[in-house]
Design an enzyme around this catalytic site. Structure first.
Site, PDB file in Angstrom:
ATOM      1  N   ASP A  62      11.253  39.015  80.561  1.00 49.38           N
ATOM      2  CA  ASP A  62      12.492  39.455  81.190  1.00 49.38           C
ATOM      3  C   ASP A  62      12.415  40.960  81.388  1.00 49.38           C
ATOM      4  OD1 ASP A  62      14.930  38.441  82.248  1.00 49.38           O
ATOM      5  OD2 ASP A  62      16.012  39.550  80.713  1.00 49.38           O
ATOM      6  N   SER A  63      12.947  41.413  82.502  1.00 46.86           N
ATOM      7  CA  SER A  63      12.860  42.843  82.760  1.00 46.86           C
ATOM      8  C   SER A  63      14.104  43.316  83.476  1.00 46.86           C
ATOM      9  CB  SER A  63      11.613  43.159  83.578  1.00 46.86           C
ATOM     10  OG  SER A  63      11.462  42.225  84.607  1.00 46.86           O
ATOM     11  N   ASP A 113      11.737  48.321  93.581  1.00 48.96           N
ATOM     12  CA  ASP A 113      10.547  49.170  93.789  1.00 48.96           C
ATOM     13  C   ASP A 113      10.763  50.293  94.825  1.00 48.96           C
ATOM     14  OD1 ASP A 113       8.960  48.049  91.874  1.00 48.96           O
ATOM     15  OD2 ASP A 113       7.818  46.774  93.226  1.00 48.96           O
ATOM     16  N   PHE A 153       8.556  44.560  94.999  1.00 45.26           N
ATOM     17  CA  PHE A 153       9.749  43.717  95.074  1.00 45.26           C
ATOM     18  C   PHE A 153      10.897  44.410  94.330  1.00 45.26           C
ATOM     19  CE2 PHE A 153      10.074  42.020  90.712  1.00 45.26           C
ATOM     20  CZ  PHE A 153       8.846  42.417  90.205  1.00 45.26           C
ATOM     21  N   THR A 161       8.155  31.381  84.416  1.00 43.46           N
ATOM     22  CA  THR A 161       8.871  32.011  85.533  1.00 43.46           C
ATOM     23  C   THR A 161       8.667  31.218  86.817  1.00 43.46           C
ATOM     24  OG1 THR A 161       9.275  34.080  86.731  1.00 43.46           O
ATOM     25  CG2 THR A 161       6.988  33.541  86.284  1.00 43.46           C
ATOM     26  N   LYS A 162       9.615  31.374  87.715  1.00 45.08           N
ATOM     27  CA  LYS A 162       9.476  30.790  89.058  1.00 45.08           C
ATOM     28  C   LYS A 162       9.247  31.909  90.063  1.00 45.08           C
ATOM     29  CE  LYS A 162      10.047  26.433  88.670  1.00 45.08           C
ATOM     30  NZ  LYS A 162       9.576  25.319  89.466  1.00 45.08           N
ATOM     31  N   ASN A 163       9.270  33.154  89.556  1.00 43.57           N
ATOM     32  CA  ASN A 163       9.171  34.325  90.412  1.00 43.57           C
ATOM     33  C   ASN A 163       7.699  34.603  90.774  1.00 43.57           C
ATOM     34  OD1 ASN A 163       9.025  36.995  91.374  1.00 43.57           O
ATOM     35  ND2 ASN A 163      10.861  37.602  90.237  1.00 43.57           N
ATOM     36  N   LYS A 205       0.424  50.586  90.965  1.00 42.17           N
ATOM     37  CA  LYS A 205       1.616  50.242  90.174  1.00 42.17           C
ATOM     38  C   LYS A 205       1.198  49.583  88.855  1.00 42.17           C
ATOM     39  CE  LYS A 205       5.790  47.426  89.985  1.00 42.17           C
ATOM     40  NZ  LYS A 205       6.611  46.343  90.513  1.00 42.17           N
TER      41      LYS A 205
END
Ligand code: IMP
Length: 198
Positions: free
Chosen positions: A69-70, A154, A151, A9-11, A174
Protein backbone atom coordinates in the site's frame (compact mmCIF):
# COMPACT_ATOMS: atom_id res chain seq x y z
CA UNK A 1 13.57 -23.94 -6.87
CA UNK A 2 13.22 -20.29 -7.85
CA UNK A 3 12.02 -17.91 -5.14
CA UNK A 4 8.59 -16.49 -5.81
CA UNK A 5 5.76 -14.50 -4.28
CA UNK A 6 2.24 -13.52 -5.20
CA UNK A 7 1.65 -9.79 -5.36
CA UNK A 8 -1.76 -8.90 -3.93
CA UNK A 9 -2.70 -6.22 -6.44
CA UNK A 10 -4.79 -5.67 -9.54
CA UNK A 11 -2.83 -2.53 -10.39
CA UNK A 12 -0.83 -3.32 -13.54
CA UNK A 13 1.36 -0.20 -13.13
CA UNK A 14 2.48 -1.30 -9.69
CA UNK A 15 3.04 -4.86 -10.87
CA UNK A 16 5.22 -3.67 -13.74
CA UNK A 17 7.24 -1.34 -11.51
CA UNK A 18 7.73 -3.97 -8.82
CA UNK A 19 8.79 -6.60 -11.35
CA UNK A 20 11.42 -4.24 -12.71
CA UNK A 21 12.63 -3.38 -9.21
CA UNK A 22 12.89 -7.01 -8.10
CA UNK A 23 14.56 -8.22 -11.31
CA UNK A 24 15.08 -11.81 -12.41
CA UNK A 25 16.07 -13.42 -9.13
CA UNK A 26 12.54 -13.66 -7.75
CA UNK A 27 9.45 -14.56 -9.73
CA UNK A 28 6.37 -12.44 -9.09
CA UNK A 29 2.95 -13.91 -9.67
CA UNK A 30 -0.35 -12.10 -10.08
CA UNK A 31 -3.55 -13.13 -8.28
CA UNK A 32 -5.96 -15.28 -10.31
CA UNK A 33 -8.20 -13.14 -12.56
CA UNK A 34 -11.42 -14.01 -10.72
CA UNK A 35 -10.23 -12.50 -7.43
CA UNK A 36 -11.48 -8.98 -6.69
CA UNK A 37 -10.00 -7.26 -3.65
CA UNK A 38 -12.41 -5.62 -1.18
CA UNK A 39 -12.28 -1.83 -0.59
CA UNK A 40 -9.33 -0.84 1.60
CA UNK A 41 -10.62 -0.33 5.13
CA UNK A 42 -7.41 0.08 7.12
CA UNK A 43 -6.37 3.31 8.82
CA UNK A 44 -2.68 2.99 8.00
CA UNK A 45 -0.57 1.84 5.06
CA UNK A 46 0.62 -1.08 7.22
CA UNK A 47 -2.93 -2.21 7.93
CA UNK A 48 -3.94 -1.98 4.26
CA UNK A 49 -0.81 -3.78 3.05
CA UNK A 50 -1.51 -6.57 5.54
CA UNK A 51 -5.24 -6.75 4.68
CA UNK A 52 -4.47 -7.16 0.96
CA UNK A 53 -1.97 -9.95 1.63
CA UNK A 54 -4.24 -11.66 4.15
CA UNK A 55 -7.18 -11.57 1.72
CA UNK A 56 -5.19 -13.26 -1.04
CA UNK A 57 -3.88 -15.85 1.43
CA UNK A 58 -7.45 -17.18 1.73
CA UNK A 59 -7.14 -18.41 -1.86
CA UNK A 60 -3.43 -19.17 -2.17
CA UNK A 61 -1.88 -21.53 0.36
CA UNK A 62 1.72 -22.27 1.28
CA UNK A 63 3.20 -19.46 -0.77
CA UNK A 64 4.67 -16.08 0.06
CA UNK A 65 2.19 -13.29 -0.52
CA UNK A 66 3.04 -9.61 -0.61
CA UNK A 67 0.53 -6.84 0.01
CA UNK A 68 1.56 -3.31 -0.88
CA UNK A 69 0.00 0.00 0.00
CA UNK A 70 1.30 3.43 -0.79
CA UNK A 71 0.32 7.04 -0.71
CA UNK A 72 1.35 10.65 -1.06
CA UNK A 73 1.55 12.75 2.12
CA UNK A 74 1.64 16.56 1.82
CA UNK A 75 3.12 18.24 4.89
CA UNK A 76 1.00 21.41 4.87
CA UNK A 77 -2.20 19.42 4.32
CA UNK A 78 -1.63 17.36 7.44
CA UNK A 79 -0.69 14.33 5.38
CA UNK A 80 -3.44 14.41 2.75
CA UNK A 81 -4.14 12.67 0.35
CA UNK A 82 -2.46 9.99 2.51
CA UNK A 83 -3.93 6.53 2.63
CA UNK A 84 -6.80 7.66 0.41
CA UNK A 85 -4.47 8.79 -2.39
CA UNK A 86 -6.01 6.46 -4.98
CA UNK A 87 -9.55 7.86 -4.56
CA UNK A 88 -8.78 11.37 -3.30
CA UNK A 89 -11.22 13.06 -5.69
CA UNK A 90 -13.92 10.52 -4.88
CA UNK A 91 -13.03 8.52 -7.99
CA UNK A 92 -10.16 6.25 -8.96
CA UNK A 93 -9.05 8.85 -11.51
CA UNK A 94 -5.43 10.11 -11.58
CA UNK A 95 -6.26 13.31 -13.48
CA UNK A 96 -9.06 14.32 -11.10
CA UNK A 97 -6.96 13.45 -8.05
CA UNK A 98 -4.17 15.71 -9.31
CA UNK A 99 -6.61 18.54 -10.09
CA UNK A 100 -8.10 18.36 -6.61
CA UNK A 101 -4.71 18.34 -4.91
CA UNK A 102 -3.36 21.27 -6.95
CA UNK A 103 -6.53 23.23 -6.19
CA UNK A 104 -6.20 22.57 -2.45
CA UNK A 105 -2.60 23.78 -2.63
CA UNK A 106 -3.24 26.90 -4.73
CA UNK A 107 -2.39 29.27 -1.85
CA UNK A 108 0.89 27.52 -1.05
CA UNK A 109 3.13 29.70 -3.20
CA UNK A 110 6.64 28.74 -2.10
CA UNK A 111 8.45 25.55 -2.93
CA UNK A 112 9.19 24.94 0.74
CA UNK A 113 5.49 25.01 1.60
CA UNK A 114 4.80 22.31 -1.00
CA UNK A 115 6.92 19.59 0.62
CA UNK A 116 5.53 16.06 0.35
CA UNK A 117 6.59 12.46 0.65
CA UNK A 118 5.64 9.23 -1.02
CA UNK A 119 5.54 6.23 1.28
CA UNK A 120 5.22 2.53 0.41
CA UNK A 121 4.68 -0.28 2.86
CA UNK A 122 5.03 -3.89 1.72
CA UNK A 123 3.82 -6.74 3.91
CA UNK A 124 5.34 -10.18 3.39
CA UNK A 125 2.81 -12.76 4.55
CA UNK A 126 2.44 -16.53 4.45
CA UNK A 127 4.76 -19.47 5.20
CA UNK A 128 4.87 -18.25 8.80
CA UNK A 129 5.95 -14.71 7.89
CA UNK A 130 4.37 -11.36 8.69
CA UNK A 131 7.04 -8.76 8.08
CA UNK A 132 6.78 -5.13 6.95
CA UNK A 133 9.16 -3.16 4.72
CA UNK A 134 8.91 0.59 4.30
CA UNK A 135 10.24 3.03 1.73
CA UNK A 136 9.97 6.82 1.68
CA UNK A 137 11.06 9.62 -0.61
CA UNK A 138 10.81 13.37 -0.12
CA UNK A 139 9.98 15.87 -2.81
CA UNK A 140 7.85 18.86 -3.77
CA UNK A 141 4.45 19.17 -5.36
CA UNK A 142 4.86 21.17 -8.56
CA UNK A 143 2.52 24.02 -9.57
CA UNK A 144 1.40 22.13 -12.65
CA UNK A 145 1.78 18.62 -14.07
CA UNK A 146 4.99 17.83 -16.01
CA UNK A 147 5.89 14.66 -17.90
CA UNK A 148 4.07 11.74 -19.40
CA UNK A 149 5.53 8.63 -17.79
CA UNK A 150 4.42 6.70 -14.73
CA UNK A 151 1.04 6.86 -13.05
CA UNK A 152 -0.90 8.46 -10.20
CA UNK A 153 0.67 11.65 -8.89
CA UNK A 154 3.96 11.16 -10.80
CA UNK A 155 3.47 14.31 -12.97
CA UNK A 156 3.34 16.61 -9.91
CA UNK A 157 6.01 15.05 -7.67
CA UNK A 158 9.42 16.63 -8.16
CA UNK A 159 12.65 15.23 -6.78
CA UNK A 160 14.69 18.24 -5.60
CA UNK A 161 18.19 16.85 -6.30
CA UNK A 162 17.20 15.96 -9.87
CA UNK A 163 14.79 18.76 -10.71
CA UNK A 164 12.47 16.38 -12.57
CA UNK A 165 9.06 14.99 -11.72
CA UNK A 166 8.71 11.21 -11.56
CA UNK A 167 6.71 11.47 -14.80
CA UNK A 168 9.68 13.16 -16.52
CA UNK A 169 11.95 10.25 -15.62
CA UNK A 170 12.41 6.98 -17.44
CA UNK A 171 11.13 4.00 -15.47
CA UNK A 172 14.69 2.87 -14.67
CA UNK A 173 15.48 6.31 -13.26
CA UNK A 174 12.37 6.35 -11.04
CA UNK A 175 13.01 2.78 -9.93
CA UNK A 176 16.49 3.64 -8.68
CA UNK A 177 15.18 6.05 -6.07
CA UNK A 178 11.45 5.62 -5.52
CA UNK A 179 9.66 4.82 -2.25
CA UNK A 180 8.50 1.55 -3.85
CA UNK A 181 12.02 0.52 -4.84
CA UNK A 182 13.37 1.24 -1.33
CA UNK A 183 10.68 -0.96 0.26
CA UNK A 184 10.92 -3.77 -2.30
CA UNK A 185 14.72 -3.90 -2.31
CA UNK A 186 14.57 -4.48 1.46
CA UNK A 187 12.00 -7.23 0.91
CA UNK A 188 14.15 -8.82 -1.81
CA UNK A 189 17.24 -8.86 0.44
CA UNK A 190 15.20 -10.39 3.24
CA UNK A 191 13.85 -13.20 1.04
CA UNK A 192 17.23 -13.98 -0.50
CA UNK A 193 18.89 -14.07 2.91
CA UNK A 194 16.17 -16.39 4.24
CA UNK A 195 16.48 -18.71 1.27
CA UNK A 196 20.27 -18.95 1.79
CA UNK A 197 19.84 -19.70 5.51
CA UNK A 198 17.08 -22.22 5.12
P1 IMP B 1 -3.06 2.05 -3.30
O1 IMP B 1 -3.38 1.22 -4.49
O2 IMP B 1 -4.11 2.11 -2.28
O3 IMP B 1 -1.71 1.74 -2.73
O4 IMP B 1 -3.04 3.51 -3.86
C1 IMP B 1 -1.90 4.20 -4.03
C2 IMP B 1 -2.21 5.48 -4.78
O5 IMP B 1 -1.22 6.40 -4.38
C3 IMP B 1 -2.10 5.33 -6.28
O6 IMP B 1 -3.32 5.09 -6.90
C4 IMP B 1 -1.54 6.65 -6.67
O7 IMP B 1 -2.57 7.59 -6.79
C5 IMP B 1 -0.67 7.02 -5.48
N1 IMP B 1 0.69 6.53 -5.67
C6 IMP B 1 1.32 5.54 -5.00
N2 IMP B 1 2.56 5.33 -5.46
C7 IMP B 1 2.71 6.20 -6.48
C8 IMP B 1 3.78 6.44 -7.39
O8 IMP B 1 4.85 5.82 -7.39
N3 IMP B 1 3.56 7.44 -8.27
C9 IMP B 1 2.42 8.16 -8.32
N4 IMP B 1 1.38 7.94 -7.53
C10 IMP B 1 1.52 6.96 -6.60
Amino acid sequence: MKLCFYLATKNKNKFKEIREIIGEEIEILLPPDNIEFPEEKGKTLEENAFLKAEYLSRFIKNEYIVGEDSGLFVEKLNGLPGINSAIFSGERDDKKNIEKLLYMMKDLKTKESRKARFITVACLFGKGEKVFFKGEIEGYITFEPRGLNGFGYDPIFEIPEIGKTFAEMKTEEKNKISHRSIAFKKLKEYLIKKAKEG
